[in-house]
Write a protein that holds these residues in place. Structure first.
Motif, PDB file in Angstrom:
ATOM      1  N   PHE A   4      60.682  70.588  55.831  1.00  0.00           N
ATOM      2  CA  PHE A   4      60.570  69.469  56.065  1.00  0.00           C
ATOM      3  C   PHE A   4      60.897  68.894  54.575  1.00  0.00           C
ATOM      4  O   PHE A   4      60.151  69.378  53.658  1.00  0.00           O
ATOM      5  CB  PHE A   4      59.228  68.772  56.416  1.00  0.00           C
ATOM      6  N   ASP A   5      62.007  68.172  54.358  1.00  0.00           N
ATOM      7  CA  ASP A   5      62.460  67.782  53.090  1.00  0.00           C
ATOM      8  C   ASP A   5      62.317  65.995  53.129  1.00  0.00           C
ATOM      9  O   ASP A   5      62.811  65.522  54.196  1.00  0.00           O
ATOM     10  CB  ASP A   5      63.723  68.229  52.714  1.00  0.00           C
ATOM     11  N   THR A   6      61.871  65.556  52.120  1.00  0.00           N
ATOM     12  CA  THR A   6      61.782  63.971  51.954  1.00  0.00           C
ATOM     13  C   THR A   6      62.577  63.679  50.858  1.00  0.00           C
ATOM     14  O   THR A   6      62.377  64.242  49.838  1.00  0.00           O
ATOM     15  CB  THR A   6      60.311  63.553  51.881  1.00  0.00           C
ATOM     16  N   TYR A   7      63.443  62.388  50.897  1.00  0.00           N
ATOM     17  CA  TYR A   7      64.014  61.987  49.821  1.00  0.00           C
ATOM     18  C   TYR A   7      63.760  60.483  50.031  1.00  0.00           C
ATOM     19  O   TYR A   7      63.482  59.990  50.877  1.00  0.00           O
ATOM     20  CB  TYR A   7      65.769  62.196  50.315  1.00  0.00           C
ATOM     21  N   GLY A   8      64.317  59.905  48.860  1.00  0.00           N
ATOM     22  CA  GLY A   8      63.768  58.324  48.884  1.00  0.00           C
ATOM     23  C   GLY A   8      65.053  57.794  48.006  1.00  0.00           C
ATOM     24  O   GLY A   8      65.830  58.366  47.190  1.00  0.00           O
ATOM     25  N   THR A   9      65.183  56.339  48.243  1.00  0.00           N
ATOM     26  CA  THR A   9      66.381  55.876  47.645  1.00  0.00           C
ATOM     27  C   THR A   9      65.895  54.058  47.330  1.00  0.00           C
ATOM     28  O   THR A   9      65.147  53.837  48.262  1.00  0.00           O
ATOM     29  CB  THR A   9      67.786  55.941  48.221  1.00  0.00           C
ATOM     30  N   SER A  76      62.293  52.240  48.770  1.00  0.00           N
ATOM     31  CA  SER A  76      62.277  50.958  49.758  1.00  0.00           C
ATOM     32  C   SER A  76      62.958  51.872  51.068  1.00  0.00           C
ATOM     33  O   SER A  76      62.792  51.515  52.298  1.00  0.00           O
ATOM     34  CB  SER A  76      63.438  49.826  49.273  1.00  0.00           C
ATOM     35  N   VAL A  77      63.511  53.015  50.890  1.00  0.00           N
ATOM     36  CA  VAL A  77      64.256  53.691  52.165  1.00  0.00           C
ATOM     37  C   VAL A  77      63.872  55.121  51.998  1.00  0.00           C
ATOM     38  O   VAL A  77      63.784  55.608  50.840  1.00  0.00           O
ATOM     39  CB  VAL A  77      65.551  53.667  52.223  1.00  0.00           C
ATOM     40  N   VAL A  78      63.206  55.953  53.041  1.00  0.00           N
ATOM     41  CA  VAL A  78      63.075  57.348  52.835  1.00  0.00           C
ATOM     42  C   VAL A  78      63.857  57.934  53.788  1.00  0.00           C
ATOM     43  O   VAL A  78      64.284  57.427  54.991  1.00  0.00           O
ATOM     44  CB  VAL A  78      61.619  57.720  53.131  1.00  0.00           C
ATOM     45  N   LEU A  79      64.238  59.193  53.661  1.00  0.00           N
ATOM     46  CA  LEU A  79      65.157  60.047  54.275  1.00  0.00           C
ATOM     47  C   LEU A  79      64.308  61.372  54.715  1.00  0.00           C
ATOM     48  O   LEU A  79      63.942  62.052  53.767  1.00  0.00           O
ATOM     49  CB  LEU A  79      66.431  60.600  53.602  1.00  0.00           C
ATOM     50  N   LEU A  80      63.991  61.660  56.173  1.00  0.00           N
ATOM     51  CA  LEU A  80      63.242  62.819  56.194  1.00  0.00           C
ATOM     52  C   LEU A  80      64.094  63.626  56.918  1.00  0.00           C
ATOM     53  O   LEU A  80      65.018  63.495  57.942  1.00  0.00           O
ATOM     54  CB  LEU A  80      61.931  62.080  57.298  1.00  0.00           C
ATOM     55  N   VAL A  81      64.017  65.155  56.617  1.00  0.00           N
ATOM     56  CA  VAL A  81      64.873  66.122  57.114  1.00  0.00           C
ATOM     57  C   VAL A  81      64.047  67.259  57.794  1.00  0.00           C
ATOM     58  O   VAL A  81      63.210  67.791  56.973  1.00  0.00           O
ATOM     59  CB  VAL A  81      65.784  66.722  56.246  1.00  0.00           C
ATOM     60  N   ALA A  82      64.058  67.554  58.962  1.00  0.00           N
ATOM     61  CA  ALA A  82      63.290  68.625  59.547  1.00  0.00           C
ATOM     62  C   ALA A  82      64.266  69.449  60.002  1.00  0.00           C
ATOM     63  O   ALA A  82      65.128  69.184  61.174  1.00  0.00           O
ATOM     64  CB  ALA A  82      62.549  68.213  60.685  1.00  0.00           C
ATOM     65  N   SER A 105      59.243  68.968  49.574  1.00  0.00           N
ATOM     66  CA  SER A 105      59.595  69.889  50.559  1.00  0.00           C
ATOM     67  C   SER A 105      58.382  70.291  51.102  1.00  0.00           C
ATOM     68  O   SER A 105      57.398  70.815  50.225  1.00  0.00           O
ATOM     69  CB  SER A 105      60.614  70.949  49.834  1.00  0.00           C
ATOM     70  N   LEU A 106      58.159  70.733  52.313  1.00  0.00           N
ATOM     71  CA  LEU A 106      57.171  71.278  53.115  1.00  0.00           C
ATOM     72  C   LEU A 106      57.684  72.528  53.899  1.00  0.00           C
ATOM     73  O   LEU A 106      58.677  72.262  54.364  1.00  0.00           O
ATOM     74  CB  LEU A 106      56.110  70.233  53.843  1.00  0.00           C
ATOM     75  N   ARG A 107      56.832  73.556  54.128  1.00  0.00           N
ATOM     76  CA  ARG A 107      57.210  74.558  54.881  1.00  0.00           C
ATOM     77  C   ARG A 107      55.987  74.662  56.032  1.00  0.00           C
ATOM     78  O   ARG A 107      55.077  75.018  55.644  1.00  0.00           O
ATOM     79  CB  ARG A 107      57.586  75.883  54.138  1.00  0.00           C
ATOM     80  N   ASP A 108      56.458  74.813  57.342  1.00  0.00           N
ATOM     81  CA  ASP A 108      55.589  75.040  58.526  1.00  0.00           C
ATOM     82  C   ASP A 108      55.550  76.115  59.108  1.00  0.00           C
ATOM     83  O   ASP A 108      56.462  76.887  59.037  1.00  0.00           O
ATOM     84  CB  ASP A 108      55.783  73.846  59.559  1.00  0.00           C
TER      85      ASP A 108
END
Length: 108
Positions: A4-9, A76-82, A105-108
């Motif tokens: 799980f990766d999180t980005y923002g802009t 203001s905006v987040v991008l979530l990648v699983a 980043s998180l790993r499950d």
């Protein structure tokens, strides 16, 4: 395992970022409207990677907006990648987008 990766802009709206990603990744985003999340954009790649573009401000129960990612109120905006561990990481493509910042980043 799933990554799980999180980005923002702050450089793009959710619509603008999903349009930009659609062109760069050759994927179609579907717009969704949720009572909980508001309007967000979702795409699924062939390797089952899910890309979710979400405004950080979401409708709250009290009529006030809440933050989807309250750890990052400045975004203001987040991008979530699983993505499954077997997937080709998108980090290089996403890091090349000016104004998009990797947050965690998180790993499950």
């Amino acid at each position: 395992m799933t990554a799980f990766d999180t980005y923002g802009t702050n450089a793009y709206t959710a619509q603008e970022l999903s349009d930009l990603l659609a062109g760069r990744l050759t994927v179609a985003f579907t717009e969704h409207d949720s009572d909980y999340l508001g309007i967000y954009f979702l795409a699924t790649l062939a390797d089952t990677t899910r890309i979710h573009v979400q405004p950080n401000a979401i409708p709250g129960d009290d009529g006030e907006d809440d933050l989807y990612e309250d750890e990052y109120p400045e975004m203001s905006v987040v991008l979530l990648v699983a993505s499954p561990d077997s997937a080709v990481p998108l980090n290089a493509e996403l890091s090349a987008i000016e104004g998009l910042a990797w947050l965690r980043s998180l790993r499950d």
